[in-house]
Design a protein around this motif. Structure first.
Motif, PDB file in Angstrom:
ATOM      1  N   ILE A   1       1.861   6.634  -6.859  1.00  0.00           N
ATOM      2  CA  ILE A   1       0.768   7.523  -7.278  1.00  0.00           C
ATOM      3  C   ILE A   1       1.164   8.982  -7.061  1.00  0.00           C
ATOM      4  N   ASN A   2       1.860   9.294  -5.968  1.00  0.00           N
ATOM      5  CA  ASN A   2       2.253  10.673  -5.711  1.00  0.00           C
ATOM      6  C   ASN A   2       3.352  11.160  -6.666  1.00  0.00           C
ATOM      7  N   GLU A   3       4.095  10.273  -7.262  1.00  0.00           N
ATOM      8  CA  GLU A   3       5.137  10.670  -8.207  1.00  0.00           C
ATOM      9  C   GLU A   3       4.588  10.917  -9.605  1.00  0.00           C
ATOM     10  N   LEU A   4       3.413  10.371  -9.922  1.00  0.00           N
ATOM     11  CA  LEU A   4       2.865  10.523 -11.277  1.00  0.00           C
ATOM     12  C   LEU A   4       2.271  11.881 -11.497  1.00  0.00           C
TER      13      LEU A   4
ATOM     14  N   LEU B   1       0.826  -1.209   0.000  1.00  0.00           N
ATOM     15  CA  LEU B   1       0.000   0.000   0.000  1.00  0.00           C
ATOM     16  C   LEU B   1       0.864   1.264   0.000  1.00  0.00           C
ATOM     17  N   TYR B   2       1.896   1.268   0.820  1.00  0.00           N
ATOM     18  CA  TYR B   2       2.766   2.444   0.897  1.00  0.00           C
ATOM     19  C   TYR B   2       3.538   2.637  -0.405  1.00  0.00           C
ATOM     20  N   THR B   3       4.007   1.553  -1.003  1.00  0.00           N
ATOM     21  CA  THR B   3       4.702   1.652  -2.286  1.00  0.00           C
ATOM     22  C   THR B   3       3.758   2.188  -3.354  1.00  0.00           C
ATOM     23  N   GLY B   4       2.519   1.713  -3.373  1.00  0.00           N
ATOM     24  CA  GLY B   4       1.520   2.236  -4.304  1.00  0.00           C
ATOM     25  C   GLY B   4       1.261   3.715  -4.075  1.00  0.00           C
TER      26      GLY B   4
END
Length: 107
Positions: free
Chosen positions: A104-107, A97-100
């Motif tokens: 998502i925040n980098e996109l 979840l944290y990796t996801g």
């Protein structure tokens, strides 16, 4: 990519040790790797190119502390004083979840 590439041998070693019921090797491998990475790799990187502190690191820091506290509590409570499968599943799920969230925040 580099972190995943350098961690895969440690992951395989830990999985093999865990399947052979040598959990001490798996735990020692993880803890030793983290200590080595923080104390040696991070310090050498800081000497070569100073690392500025960014307040965005605060969330990562608190997540690291929370995960460590969860692991300590999970390993040293209960009858067997071992990390149960459901506790390990919670850690893996939180990691995914944290990796996801980071992706998502980098996109």
């Amino acid at each position: 990519m580099v972190a995943a590439g350098t961690s895969l041998p440690e992951l395989i070693t830990s999985i093999v040790a865990a399947t052979k019921k040598n959990s001490d090797i798996a735990i020692g491998n993880v803890i030793g790797s983290n200590i080595f990475n923080i104390l040696l790799i991070l310090s050498i990187s800081g000497v070569v190119n100073p690392i500025a502190y960014n307040s965005k690191f605060n969330l990562d820091f608190f997540i690291l502390i929370g995960g460590t506290l969860f692991l300590i509590v999970a390993m040293f409570t209960g009858k067997r004083k071992k990390l149960d499968r459901w506790e390990a599943a919670i850690l893996v799920l939180f990691y995914l979840l944290y990796t996801g969230y980071l992706i998502i925040n980098e996109l």
